[in-house]
Design an enzyme around this catalytic site. Structure first.
Site, mmCIF file in Angstrom:
data_model
loop_
_atom_site.group_PDB
_atom_site.id
_atom_site.type_symbol
_atom_site.label_atom_id
_atom_site.label_comp_id
_atom_site.label_asym_id
_atom_site.label_seq_id
_atom_site.Cartn_x
_atom_site.Cartn_y
_atom_site.Cartn_z
ATOM 1 N N GLN A 1 43.509 29.249 92.639
ATOM 2 C CA GLN A 1 42.769 29.488 91.408
ATOM 3 C C GLN A 1 43.432 28.775 90.230
ATOM 4 O OE1 GLN A 1 43.052 33.901 92.448
ATOM 5 N NE2 GLN A 1 41.122 33.865 91.330
ATOM 6 N N ASP B 1 46.955 23.787 87.591
ATOM 7 C CA ASP B 1 48.152 23.071 87.148
ATOM 8 C C ASP B 1 48.656 22.012 88.115
ATOM 9 O OD1 ASP B 1 49.484 24.628 89.172
ATOM 10 O OD2 ASP B 1 49.830 26.225 87.709
ATOM 11 N N HIS C 1 39.114 26.209 90.909
ATOM 12 C CA HIS C 1 38.690 26.089 89.513
ATOM 13 C C HIS C 1 38.937 24.703 88.943
ATOM 14 C CE1 HIS C 1 39.303 30.718 89.321
ATOM 15 N NE2 HIS C 1 38.124 30.394 89.807
ATOM 16 N N CYS D 1 33.092 13.528 82.093
ATOM 17 C CA CYS D 1 32.101 13.283 81.048
ATOM 18 C C CYS D 1 30.854 14.098 81.367
ATOM 19 C CB CYS D 1 31.754 11.797 80.947
ATOM 20 S SG CYS D 1 30.412 11.482 79.767
ATOM 21 N N CYS E 1 30.131 5.943 78.120
ATOM 22 C CA CYS E 1 28.794 6.202 77.561
ATOM 23 C C CYS E 1 28.806 6.874 76.193
ATOM 24 C CB CYS E 1 27.978 7.040 78.535
ATOM 25 S SG CYS E 1 28.486 8.789 78.606
ATOM 26 N N GLY F 1 50.235 35.999 93.878
ATOM 27 C CA GLY F 1 50.220 35.930 92.422
ATOM 28 C C GLY F 1 48.850 35.995 91.790
ATOM 29 N N SER G 1 45.831 38.817 90.488
ATOM 30 C CA SER G 1 45.416 40.209 90.304
ATOM 31 C C SER G 1 44.032 40.453 90.888
ATOM 32 C CB SER G 1 45.411 40.568 88.815
ATOM 33 O OG SER G 1 44.449 39.785 88.122
ATOM 34 N N LEU H 1 57.605 36.341 93.201
ATOM 35 C CA LEU H 1 57.040 35.416 94.186
ATOM 36 C C LEU H 1 58.075 34.437 94.726
ATOM 37 C CD1 LEU H 1 53.964 35.391 95.015
ATOM 38 C CD2 LEU H 1 54.430 36.611 92.906
#
Length: 276
Positions: free
Chosen positions: A103, A106, A121, A129, A183, A220, A222, A264
């Site tokens: 999720q 990074d 994600h 763009c 564009c 890690g 929730s 973790l």
């Protein structure tokens, strides 16, 4: 301490059989200096982040996002994988992890050496763009924004997991946004905003990976939002063991065969050491 050691042994027993699919969340990256959304209490640390509807709805919202994200990206780009990321990559190299769904946006799983990571994600290292669909590297946009904003020296009090920095309004108002080079359309980070749907093919890939798992290992997260919780529900419904390692409670605790409230990095390093 005894309970943690016994639980760790159970975790090693489950992982040793292989077929592990990892589902990771922001808590895995906190030891790399990137804060999570909720902390150990499960309470949100900040107000609601930028939504997709607000971003596409007006130039002012896009200016606010890009000013904050331009500053936050410097922090994300400097972050390095921690012991948890390296442990996951090592488990994959040993053939015990069959897939990774993250999720996080990074890129730290990949930086640690993990392969074929499904970024549920998206990733902050790419820019999309909204008009022509061209994807370009974030570093390129970073250079363009620096050139367009000489002398802009805003300072952030806090950086959020999505690379969004907290800035004063006057710092935002002076920021200049740049358009797509191809564009002239508006640019958006190649990530899923709140209020935006994950592309269905990506969701199907995650379901397929989950359904083939021998163990679903949640790290890690929730599991507060349905985006990740749905895979836990799918695994539990299919009788696939769910293991959760997280600081604090999660929304999927009642579905887990094993639930560990442990740091973790040390927990995963210990897991690697405990395996043959």
């Amino acid at each position: 301490m005894t309970q943690a050691i016994d639980a760790g042994a159970s975790l090693a027993d489950l992982v040793a059989g292989g077929g592990v699919v990892v589902l990771s969340g922001a808590g895995l990256s906190t030891e790399s200096g990137i804060p999570d959304y909720r902390g150990e209490t499960g309470r949100r640390r900040r107000a609601e982040p930028m939504t997709y509807q607000a971003f596409v709805g007006g130039e002012a919202a896009r200016r606010r996002y890009w000013a904050r994200s331009h500053l936050g990206w410097r922090h994300i780009a400097r972050a390095a994988p921690n012991d948890g990321h390296r442990a996951v990559a090592e488990l994959q190299a040993r053939g015990l992890v069959d897939g990774i769904i993250t999720q996080n946006v990074d890129g730290l799983h990949q930086a640690a050496g993990a392969r074929e990571v499904i970024e549920l994600h998206g990733g902050l290292d790419r820019v999309l763009c909204l008009s022509c669909g061209e994807r370009t590297p974030r570093d390129r946009l970073d250079r363009r924004l620096r050139e367009a904003n000489p002398g802009w020296d805003a300072q952030a009090d806090m950086i959020n997991p999505d690379g969004d920095a907290v800035l004063d309004d006057d710092q935002v108002e002076s920021f200049r946004v740049v358009p797509c080079e191809r564009c002239g359309g508006p640019l958006k980070p190649d990530v899923i905003f709140f209020g935006e749907n994950v592309p269905p093919p990506r969701v199907r890939d995650c379901y397929a990976l989950t359904e083939r798992a021998g163990v679903l290992l949640v790290l890690g997260s929730s599991l507060t939002v349905m985006s990740g919780l749905r895979f836990v529900r799918r695994a539990a419904g299919a009788g696939i063991p769910v293991v959760i390692v997280n600081r604090g409670p999660t929304r999927g605790d009642d579905l887990a065969r094993l639930n560990l409230d442990l740091p973790l990095g040390s927990a995963l390093t210990g897991l690697v050491a405990a395996l043959p």
